[in-house]
Design a protein around this motif. Sequence first.
Motif, short mmCIF file in Angstrom:
data_model
loop_
_atom_site.label_atom_id
_atom_site.label_comp_id
_atom_site.label_asym_id
_atom_site.label_seq_id
_atom_site.Cartn_x
_atom_site.Cartn_y
_atom_site.Cartn_z
N LEU A 138 0.83 -1.20 0.00
CA LEU A 138 0.00 0.00 0.00
C LEU A 138 0.87 1.26 0.00
O LEU A 138 1.88 1.32 0.70
CB LEU A 138 -0.90 0.01 1.23
CG LEU A 138 -1.93 -1.12 1.32
CD1 LEU A 138 -2.52 -1.18 2.74
CD2 LEU A 138 -3.04 -0.91 0.30
N PRO A 139 0.48 2.28 -0.76
CA PRO A 139 1.24 3.54 -0.77
C PRO A 139 0.91 4.38 0.45
O PRO A 139 0.02 5.23 0.42
CB PRO A 139 0.78 4.20 -2.07
CG PRO A 139 -0.60 3.68 -2.29
CD PRO A 139 -0.62 2.28 -1.73
N VAL A 140 1.62 4.13 1.53
CA VAL A 140 1.36 4.81 2.80
C VAL A 140 2.59 5.60 3.20
O VAL A 140 3.70 5.07 3.24
CB VAL A 140 0.99 3.80 3.90
CG1 VAL A 140 0.93 4.48 5.27
CG2 VAL A 140 -0.34 3.13 3.58
N GLU A 141 2.39 6.89 3.49
CA GLU A 141 3.46 7.76 3.96
C GLU A 141 3.45 7.82 5.47
O GLU A 141 2.38 7.92 6.09
CB GLU A 141 3.29 9.17 3.40
CG GLU A 141 3.42 9.29 1.90
CD GLU A 141 3.31 10.74 1.45
OE1 GLU A 141 4.04 11.59 2.02
OE2 GLU A 141 2.49 11.02 0.57
N GLN A 142 4.62 7.78 6.07
CA GLN A 142 4.72 7.92 7.51
C GLN A 142 4.76 9.40 7.87
O GLN A 142 5.50 10.18 7.28
CB GLN A 142 5.97 7.21 8.04
CG GLN A 142 6.05 7.10 9.56
CD GLN A 142 6.68 8.33 10.21
OE1 GLN A 142 7.64 8.90 9.67
NE2 GLN A 142 6.15 8.74 11.35
N GLY A 143 3.94 9.79 8.84
CA GLY A 143 3.93 11.17 9.27
C GLY A 143 2.53 11.66 9.55
O GLY A 143 1.60 10.86 9.76
N PHE A 144 2.35 12.97 9.55
CA PHE A 144 1.08 13.59 9.86
C PHE A 144 0.56 14.35 8.63
O PHE A 144 1.33 14.80 7.78
CB PHE A 144 1.23 14.55 11.04
CG PHE A 144 1.60 13.87 12.33
CD1 PHE A 144 0.63 13.44 13.20
CD2 PHE A 144 2.95 13.66 12.65
CE1 PHE A 144 0.97 12.81 14.39
CE2 PHE A 144 3.30 13.04 13.83
CZ PHE A 144 2.31 12.59 14.71
N TYR A 145 -0.76 14.52 8.57
CA TYR A 145 -1.35 15.20 7.43
C TYR A 145 -0.97 16.68 7.42
O TYR A 145 -0.93 17.35 8.45
CB TYR A 145 -2.87 15.08 7.46
CG TYR A 145 -3.53 15.93 6.40
CD1 TYR A 145 -3.57 15.50 5.08
CD2 TYR A 145 -4.07 17.18 6.71
CE1 TYR A 145 -4.13 16.29 4.09
CE2 TYR A 145 -4.66 17.97 5.73
CZ TYR A 145 -4.67 17.52 4.41
OH TYR A 145 -5.23 18.31 3.43
N ALA A 146 -0.73 17.19 6.22
CA ALA A 146 -0.56 18.61 5.95
C ALA A 146 -1.19 18.87 4.59
O ALA A 146 -1.30 17.96 3.76
CB ALA A 146 0.92 18.99 5.94
N PRO A 147 -1.65 20.10 4.31
CA PRO A 147 -2.28 20.38 3.02
C PRO A 147 -1.43 19.97 1.83
O PRO A 147 -1.97 19.57 0.78
CB PRO A 147 -2.50 21.89 3.07
CG PRO A 147 -2.63 22.21 4.51
CD PRO A 147 -1.69 21.27 5.21
#
Length: 249
Positions: free
Chosen positions: A112-121
């Motif tokens: 799955l294309p998952v980025e580690q971190g927190f959402y930002a615009p």
Amino acid sequence: MQFTDARIIVCRDCTCGWTFPPPGKVDYEGADFHESASGEEHTGFSDLPEAWRAAVVRQVDMVKRHLSPGDQVLEIGCGQGIFLELLRDHGFKVSGIEPSIAASRKASQRGLPVEQGFYAPSRGSEDIKIVILSQVFEHIGEPQRFLQDLRSGCPHAMVLFIQATYRGLIPRLFKNRWYAWMTHEHFWHFTPKALGRLAGDFGYNLTDLEFSTLVHLTPARLFLDGAARLFAPHSRDQFHLLVEPVVRK
């Protein structure tokens, strides 16, 4: 509601509750929700407790009612990617953002294309059709700012909130024994009314609403939830609230 280290205050008008004093800093990067929530690791959909599986199936069906295969889905706080994997299997183009290092790694191992971190615009996109927040929004200290950033980064996306609600039958009866208060992590305690009103302030309209149940393993709680499901579905202790953005002219 009074707890050992905090209490929950509820607005009589909007029905939103908040923890006072608010939670301290939580190490979401070092945690793994799907593993720690039950004390055991869930490696896939079939490993989830029955009530959890039933709720996820209903959530997938809700997405399918409002989107078409090939549409882009973003889940913020996607954990190990169990929900995203199901949506991918139904033909959606999925992506995720997950603060937990361990959980995001496991999601990536699923392909799955998952980025580690927190959402930002900057991590959003105009092509995203729906954003999913499953048991996430109550952890956000500044929900108004988050919704503003969400509209900025994903301006055309519907938002699916999956939330526990303290107005369910089981939390009303069991009070501080209901495990989903989690005052050490939850800033907010929502009802559909409270969350719908907050989303409306940022240009979202209510599109769909369903109720399901959290995981209850004791016979008494299973019986009560079964009664709620048959006679008063709105009195269950989890809801799926789908909102869509008003078109800006």
